[in-house]
Design a protein around this motif. Structure first.
Motif, PDB file in Angstrom:
ATOM      1  N   MET A   4      70.404  83.644  -9.593  1.00 39.08           N
ATOM      2  CA  MET A   4      70.159  82.244  -9.909  1.00 39.08           C
ATOM      3  C   MET A   4      69.636  82.159 -11.328  1.00 39.08           C
ATOM      4  O   MET A   4      68.849  83.008 -11.748  1.00 39.08           O
ATOM      5  N   GLY A   5      70.038  81.152 -12.034  1.00 40.66           N
ATOM      6  CA  GLY A   5      69.584  80.974 -13.397  1.00 40.66           C
ATOM      7  C   GLY A   5      70.702  81.204 -14.377  1.00 40.66           C
ATOM      8  O   GLY A   5      71.713  80.535 -14.345  1.00 40.66           O
ATOM      9  N   GLY A   6      70.510  82.184 -15.230  1.00 43.95           N
ATOM     10  CA  GLY A   6      71.508  82.468 -16.248  1.00 43.95           C
ATOM     11  C   GLY A   6      71.722  83.954 -16.413  1.00 43.95           C
ATOM     12  O   GLY A   6      71.050  84.769 -15.787  1.00 43.95           O
ATOM     13  N   PRO A   7      72.653  84.324 -17.290  1.00 42.10           N
ATOM     14  CA  PRO A   7      73.001  85.727 -17.480  1.00 42.10           C
ATOM     15  C   PRO A   7      72.069  86.453 -18.449  1.00 42.10           C
ATOM     16  O   PRO A   7      72.513  87.286 -19.239  1.00 42.10           O
ATOM     17  N   ALA A   8      70.805  86.165 -18.391  1.00 42.59           N
ATOM     18  CA  ALA A   8      69.851  86.742 -19.331  1.00 42.59           C
ATOM     19  C   ALA A   8      69.292  88.077 -18.829  1.00 42.59           C
ATOM     20  O   ALA A   8      69.283  88.349 -17.629  1.00 42.59           O
ATOM     21  N   GLN A   9      68.786  88.851 -19.761  1.00 46.68           N
ATOM     22  CA  GLN A   9      68.160  90.135 -19.432  1.00 46.68           C
ATOM     23  C   GLN A   9      66.963  89.917 -18.512  1.00 46.68           C
ATOM     24  O   GLN A   9      66.762  90.657 -17.565  1.00 46.68           O
ATOM     25  N   ILE A  10      66.172  88.889 -18.773  1.00 46.10           N
ATOM     26  CA  ILE A  10      64.960  88.646 -17.997  1.00 46.10           C
ATOM     27  C   ILE A  10      65.277  88.341 -16.528  1.00 46.10           C
ATOM     28  O   ILE A  10      64.478  88.604 -15.640  1.00 46.10           O
ATOM     29  N   LYS A  11      66.471  87.799 -16.261  1.00 44.53           N
ATOM     30  CA  LYS A  11      66.896  87.524 -14.884  1.00 44.53           C
ATOM     31  C   LYS A  11      67.585  88.724 -14.241  1.00 44.53           C
ATOM     32  O   LYS A  11      67.959  88.674 -13.070  1.00 44.53           O
ATOM     33  N   GLY A  12      67.797  89.802 -15.023  1.00 46.23           N
ATOM     34  CA  GLY A  12      68.368  91.020 -14.463  1.00 46.23           C
ATOM     35  C   GLY A  12      69.882  91.079 -14.459  1.00 46.23           C
ATOM     36  O   GLY A  12      70.469  91.976 -13.847  1.00 46.23           O
ATOM     37  N   GLY A  15      54.364  88.374  -7.847  1.00 47.36           N
ATOM     38  CA  GLY A  15      54.071  87.483  -6.733  1.00 47.36           C
ATOM     39  C   GLY A  15      55.217  87.274  -5.771  1.00 47.36           C
ATOM     40  O   GLY A  15      55.008  86.809  -4.655  1.00 47.36           O
ATOM     41  N   THR A  16      56.419  87.609  -6.159  1.00 47.39           N
ATOM     42  CA  THR A  16      57.563  87.403  -5.278  1.00 47.39           C
ATOM     43  C   THR A  16      57.565  88.347  -4.088  1.00 47.39           C
ATOM     44  O   THR A  16      58.316  88.141  -3.141  1.00 47.39           O
ATOM     45  N   VAL A  17      56.761  89.394  -4.120  1.00 52.34           N
ATOM     46  CA  VAL A  17      56.726  90.357  -3.015  1.00 52.34           C
ATOM     47  C   VAL A  17      55.454  90.231  -2.181  1.00 52.34           C
ATOM     48  O   VAL A  17      55.225  91.042  -1.285  1.00 52.34           O
ATOM     49  N   GLU A  18      54.648  89.219  -2.442  1.00 51.98           N
ATOM     50  CA  GLU A  18      53.349  89.092  -1.792  1.00 51.98           C
ATOM     51  C   GLU A  18      53.412  88.351  -0.462  1.00 51.98           C
ATOM     52  O   GLU A  18      52.720  87.367  -0.251  1.00 51.98           O
ATOM     53  N   HIS A  19      54.229  88.822   0.442  1.00 50.79           N
ATOM     54  CA  HIS A  19      54.270  88.317   1.808  1.00 50.79           C
ATOM     55  C   HIS A  19      54.849  89.413   2.684  1.00 50.79           C
ATOM     56  O   HIS A  19      55.387  90.405   2.190  1.00 50.79           O
ATOM     57  N   GLY A  20      54.745  89.264   3.957  1.00 51.32           N
ATOM     58  CA  GLY A  20      55.087  90.337   4.885  1.00 51.32           C
ATOM     59  C   GLY A  20      56.561  90.546   5.173  1.00 51.32           C
ATOM     60  O   GLY A  20      56.913  91.463   5.903  1.00 51.32           O
ATOM     61  N   ALA A  21      57.449  89.754   4.611  1.00 58.59           N
ATOM     62  CA  ALA A  21      58.862  89.866   4.968  1.00 58.59           C
ATOM     63  C   ALA A  21      59.637  90.871   4.130  1.00 58.59           C
ATOM     64  O   ALA A  21      60.693  91.308   4.532  1.00 58.59           O
ATOM     65  N   ILE A  22      59.129  91.217   2.977  1.00 58.94           N
ATOM     66  CA  ILE A  22      59.852  92.144   2.098  1.00 58.94           C
ATOM     67  C   ILE A  22      59.728  93.559   2.631  1.00 58.94           C
ATOM     68  O   ILE A  22      58.641  94.044   2.918  1.00 58.94           O
ATOM     69  N   ARG A  23      60.869  94.221   2.774  1.00 54.86           N
ATOM     70  CA  ARG A  23      60.897  95.611   3.215  1.00 54.86           C
ATOM     71  C   ARG A  23      60.884  96.511   1.983  1.00 54.86           C
ATOM     72  O   ARG A  23      61.616  96.265   1.023  1.00 54.86           O
ATOM     73  N   GLN A  24      60.054  97.532   2.019  1.00 49.76           N
ATOM     74  CA  GLN A  24      59.934  98.430   0.872  1.00 49.76           C
ATOM     75  C   GLN A  24      61.276  99.026   0.458  1.00 49.76           C
ATOM     76  O   GLN A  24      61.546  99.210  -0.714  1.00 49.76           O
ATOM     77  N   LEU A  64      70.223  88.611  -4.281  1.00 49.44           N
ATOM     78  CA  LEU A  64      69.739  89.571  -5.270  1.00 49.44           C
ATOM     79  C   LEU A  64      68.775  88.850  -6.189  1.00 49.44           C
ATOM     80  O   LEU A  64      69.115  87.805  -6.750  1.00 49.44           O
ATOM     81  N   PHE A  65      67.606  89.413  -6.354  1.00 50.10           N
ATOM     82  CA  PHE A  65      66.586  88.830  -7.222  1.00 50.10           C
ATOM     83  C   PHE A  65      66.110  89.960  -8.123  1.00 50.10           C
ATOM     84  O   PHE A  65      65.172  90.677  -7.801  1.00 50.10           O
ATOM     85  N   MET A  66      66.805  90.150  -9.235  1.00 47.11           N
ATOM     86  CA  MET A  66      66.576  91.306 -10.089  1.00 47.11           C
ATOM     87  C   MET A  66      65.731  90.969 -11.316  1.00 47.11           C
ATOM     88  O   MET A  66      65.927  91.521 -12.392  1.00 47.11           O
ATOM     89  N   SER A  67      64.769  90.082 -11.168  1.00 46.60           N
ATOM     90  CA  SER A  67      63.921  89.659 -12.273  1.00 46.60           C
ATOM     91  C   SER A  67      63.326  90.864 -12.987  1.00 46.60           C
ATOM     92  O   SER A  67      62.898  91.829 -12.362  1.00 46.60           O
ATOM     93  N   GLN A  68      63.277  90.783 -14.305  1.00 47.06           N
ATOM     94  CA  GLN A  68      62.744  91.858 -15.121  1.00 47.06           C
ATOM     95  C   GLN A  68      61.392  91.484 -15.724  1.00 47.06           C
ATOM     96  O   GLN A  68      60.985  92.049 -16.735  1.00 47.06           O
ATOM     97  N   TRP A  69      60.699  90.572 -15.094  1.00 47.67           N
ATOM     98  CA  TRP A  69      59.345  90.245 -15.514  1.00 47.67           C
ATOM     99  C   TRP A  69      58.522  89.928 -14.273  1.00 47.67           C
ATOM    100  O   TRP A  69      59.058  89.713 -13.195  1.00 47.67           O
ATOM    101  N   LYS A  70      57.241  89.903 -14.406  1.00 49.69           N
ATOM    102  CA  LYS A  70      56.345  89.685 -13.273  1.00 49.69           C
ATOM    103  C   LYS A  70      56.290  88.200 -12.935  1.00 49.69           C
ATOM    104  O   LYS A  70      55.557  87.428 -13.536  1.00 49.69           O
ATOM    105  N   GLU A  71      57.126  87.839 -11.988  1.00 51.90           N
ATOM    106  CA  GLU A  71      57.180  86.453 -11.521  1.00 51.90           C
ATOM    107  C   GLU A  71      55.869  86.115 -10.806  1.00 51.90           C
ATOM    108  O   GLU A  71      55.210  86.981 -10.251  1.00 51.90           O
ATOM    109  N   THR A  72      55.522  84.835 -10.767  1.00 53.81           N
ATOM    110  CA  THR A  72      54.309  84.423 -10.076  1.00 53.81           C
ATOM    111  C   THR A  72      54.564  84.014  -8.637  1.00 53.81           C
ATOM    112  O   THR A  72      53.695  84.145  -7.793  1.00 53.81           O
TER     113      THR A  72
END
Length: 170
Positions: free
Chosen positions: A1-9, A103-112, A73-81
């Motif tokens: 989602m977003g654009g084809p930028a490096q920061i979005k992965g 912050g995108t991983v701060e809940h119990g649903a994400i599998r390592q 796929l959420f391949m963000s290359q920065w520390k999202e809040t």
């Protein structure tokens, strides 16, 4: 989602998919621009599979997008809040493969096993996607999302507790 930028992965996604052998999948990229211009110069047809640019969506039609995908796929290359796109996917039972982006991983649903380190080589994502494509659709139970009113009550209770402790200390 977003654009084809490096920061979005996008560079990691593009490189990972360029090496995938199977072409039996459909990739959607959401153009987050208001005028649909962010993805115009990208040659998605060079990648295996069938790729489409999905137009920016709003709250009222977001279900239409999520009904189209099996994996986000959420391949963000920065520390999202906060990961609203991730939470929306998880609430619908959609598997999320993402970077360990704050912050995108701060809940119990994400599998390592679904987390990829920020700045990991594209091969890590390629391995994850090869596994997804070999196994087929990866459904999972929807993750319960806390309603706004419940969040407000929890927050209010925390503030009340802090205020009581401040009063006792005074």
């Amino acid at each position: 989602m977003g654009g084809p930028a490096q920061i979005k992965g996008w560079p990691q996604i593009e490189q990972a998919f360029a090496g995938i052998k199977s072409g039996k999948f459909r990739g959607l990229v959401v153009d987050g621009s208001r005028d649909g211009s962010w993805w115009q110069a990208k040659q998605l047809s060079k990648l295996p599979g069938s790729w489409e640019i999905y137009p920016r969506f709003e709250q009222h039609n977001m279900d239409d997008f999520y009904a189209e995908i099996d994996v986000l796929l959420f391949m963000s290359q920065w520390k999202e809040t906060f990961g609203l796109a991730i939470r929306e996917a998880l609430a619908r039972g959609i598997t999320v493969i993402q970077t360990d982006s704050g912050g995108t991983v701060e809940h119990g649903a994400i599998r390592q096993e679904d987390l990829i380190p920020i700045a990991a080589p594209p091969g890590q994502l390629r391995e994850q996607m090869d596994q997804v494509l070999r196994s087929g659709k990866r459904e999972r139970a929807p993750y319960p999302v806390v309603h706004f009113a419940d969040q407000a009550r929890e927050f209010s209770a925390l503030v009340d507790q802090v205020l009581q402790e401040v009063e006792r200390a005074a």
